[in-house]
Design a protein around this motif. Structure first.
Motif, PDB file in Angstrom:
ATOM      1  N   PRO A  47      -0.269   7.081   0.156  1.00 58.10           N
ATOM      2  CA  PRO A  47      -1.205   7.006   1.294  1.00 58.10           C
ATOM      3  C   PRO A  47      -1.778   8.386   1.632  1.00 58.10           C
ATOM      4  O   PRO A  47      -1.131   9.407   1.402  1.00 58.10           O
ATOM      5  CB  PRO A  47      -0.321   6.482   2.433  1.00 58.10           C
ATOM      6  N   LEU A  71       7.273   0.228  10.274  1.00 52.01           N
ATOM      7  CA  LEU A  71       7.105   0.705   8.904  1.00 52.01           C
ATOM      8  C   LEU A  71       8.410   1.285   8.365  1.00 52.01           C
ATOM      9  O   LEU A  71       8.743   1.103   7.191  1.00 52.01           O
ATOM     10  CB  LEU A  71       5.996   1.761   8.857  1.00 52.01           C
ATOM     11  N   TYR A 103       3.198   6.054   4.736  1.00 50.82           N
ATOM     12  CA  TYR A 103       2.164   5.794   5.739  1.00 50.82           C
ATOM     13  C   TYR A 103       1.399   7.070   6.035  1.00 50.82           C
ATOM     14  O   TYR A 103       1.790   8.166   5.608  1.00 50.82           O
ATOM     15  CB  TYR A 103       2.768   5.191   7.012  1.00 50.82           C
ATOM     16  N   THR A 106       5.004   2.702  14.249  1.00 52.63           N
ATOM     17  CA  THR A 106       5.601   3.415  13.131  1.00 52.63           C
ATOM     18  C   THR A 106       7.028   2.964  12.848  1.00 52.63           C
ATOM     19  O   THR A 106       7.472   2.947  11.700  1.00 52.63           O
ATOM     20  CB  THR A 106       5.555   4.933  13.399  1.00 52.63           C
TER      21      THR A 106
END
Length: 501
Positions: A407, A324, A307, A321
């Motif tokens: 990412p 994730l 991420y 978060t």
């Protein structure tokens, strides 16, 4: 024991939103306000007792906030970077982080009532101090959008509110008192059935304000609503928020609202307890929070980033978060820092947790059980992608991102190269759930599912309010919402008592 007693206003819950609602009801004309707290006294207070408790609200900048912090020395206050936080700023933040799904009427009520609610808290006696800061070149930078919190953090705020409620306003609280049933239907509510240590009884009231929290401490409900492995999450807050009052009201015929598969899910230490992660010794936050990720990188058990750690300031990203992390192999990840990142920790350079440190990245990988080759390849690619033509400014969104990797990292992309290197094991910690009850924003009255009209005498505030948060939330907004809608609910309940309804 089986008997019947009565009062003016019943408040179900013992956390900050419940205390605020009870105080407001008392100020608004209710003579006898009774709070029913499921927990024993030493475990009461809901999630606030484990929280840092920031407040996000509309304000005009440093001059206005100076009145909240008279104890801060003038020299230090001048160094605080306190920008105006406007109505439009708040609306934009709410819409952006909830992907435009927030109920617009609720959003406007929250925003437009935020300044008055926080000033009301100050006026009734709650004392404040600045948020945690990041110091850069002598300037003290605060989190985006929320700049102050009650002295002593969550435990300090609860202590202050309890003193105001119980000593100054003579509000009664009954600990170890679980609500077992709510008497009424989708047209009226008149009493609750209470299970106490010495037996059961019915408590009647002209108004009932529900502030019993979400269902985050109920593993069965987490599994039912929040998806795969949600029952394995660690619970940052109170073990008593298990959703039974929410279920009673839904069975009664109230209208559901909000993101039922959504929750505040943040990164916490992998060695945190299963429930009720402890607060810092000074009360300023949760000792298991791991919120400095923007100044490092995060990798999963395969050594891969997953991420954008620099998407925005942590106040706008931390609550999503954790989800994730939960989605990664084994539901774990590692936050990786070099000395540059460690020096910028807002939440303490020496976390009260087990971290792993090594003089080289290869040794760090071996110590945390990740294959060194993919781990080193990830860091090599990240370092090569960090822009060198943009200045690193940790107190601001600096635009110093990465180029050519996925990412990306949008801000604060600094090469991981200054030893020693440190890793923190993290997992997903749930704080509160986003599904709840539909309310009338003007009155905080709970709506009936069939008619869509407020049920006379039934009000709601705190984490039970649905329709505000979807996918994510801006840090500090939940406590402000509790104050805004708790104050409204108390006013309406007090007015109902005055009118003898």
């Amino acid at each position: 024991m089986s008997s019947k007693t009565n009062c003016d206003v019943i408040v179900i819950g013992g956390g900050s939103a419940a205390l605020e609602a009870a105080i407001s009801a008392r100020q608004s004309g209710a003579e006898r306000v009774v709070m029913l707290e499921k927990a024993p006294k030493h475990e009461s207070g809901g999630n606030a007792q484990f929280s840092h408790v920031g407040f996000r609200f509309v304000h005009s900048g440093a001059q206005e906030l100076r009145a909240f912090m008279p104890q801060v020395p003038e020299e230090r206050f001048r160094r605080l970077q306190i920008p105006v936080y406007s109505r439009q700023n708040f609306i934009d933040d709410l819409n952006r982080v909830t992907q435009g799904r927030i109920d617009p009427v609720l959003a406007e009520c929250l925003v437009d009532g935020s300044n008055a609610a926080v000033h009301w808290m100050k006026d009734i006696g709650v004392k404040w101090e600045p948020e945690k800061v990041t110091e850069v070149d002598g300037k003290l930078y605060l989190p985006g959008g929320h700049h102050i919190h009650p002295i002593g953090g969550g435990p300090g705020m609860l202590e202050q509110l309890r003193d105001i409620a119980f000593r100054e306003n003579r509000i009664e609280i009954r600990y170890d008192s679980r609500v077992r049933a709510i008497h009424g239907n989708d047209r009226y509510v008149e009493a609750v059935r209470v299970s106490a240590a010495d037996g059961e009884y019915d408590l009647e009231g002209r108004a009932v304000i529900v502030c019993a929290g979400g269902f985050q401490a109920n593993a069965e409900m987490r599994a039912r609503y929040l998806g795969p492995n949600a029952d394995l999450m660690k619970v940052r807050g109170s073990r008593h928020n298990t959703g039974e009052v929410l279920n009673m009201l839904l069975a009664l015929g109230v209208k559901a609202a909000g993101h039922w598969q959504g929750a505040h899910m943040s990164p916490i230490d992998g060695n945190a307890p299963a429930v009720e992660t402890p607060a810092m010794k000074d009360g300023h936050g949760n000792s298991m929070n791991r919120y400095d990720y923007q100044f490092g990188i995060t990798v999963n058990a395969l050594g891969e980033r997953f991420y954008d750690e620099g998407e925005a300031k942590h106040a706008y990203t931390y609550a999503k978060t954790g989800r994730l992390v939960l989605q990664q192999p084994g539901g774990v990840a590692f936050q990786i820092y070099d000395q540059t990142g460690i020096d910028l920790f807002r939440h303490g350079r020496d976390y009260p947790a087990t971290n792993v440190e090594a003089p080289t990245l290869a040794e760090l990988a071996q110590k945390i059980g990740i294959e060194p080759e993919p781990f080193l390849k990830t860091i090599e690619a990240f370092n090569a992608a960090c822009r060198a033509d943009v200045a690193f400014m940790p107190g601001e969104l600096d635009g110093k991102g990465t180029v050519g990797i996925t990412p990306k990292k949008s801000n604060w992309a600094v090469r991981i190269e200054r030893p020693p290197f440190r890793a923190y094991l993290i997992v997903c910690g749930i704080t509160f759930t986003f599904g709840g009850l539909a309310i009338d924003p003007d009155t905080s009255g709970v709506l009936a599912d069939g008619s869509g009209k407020p049920i006379p005498g039934l009000y709601c505030t705190g984490e039970m309010v649905g329709g505000l948060w979807y996918d994510n939330y801006p840090g500090g907004s939940g406590l402000t919402a509790g104050a805004v809608f708790g104050r409204i609910a108390g006013k309406e309940a007090g007015a109902r008592v005055r009118l003898n309804c």
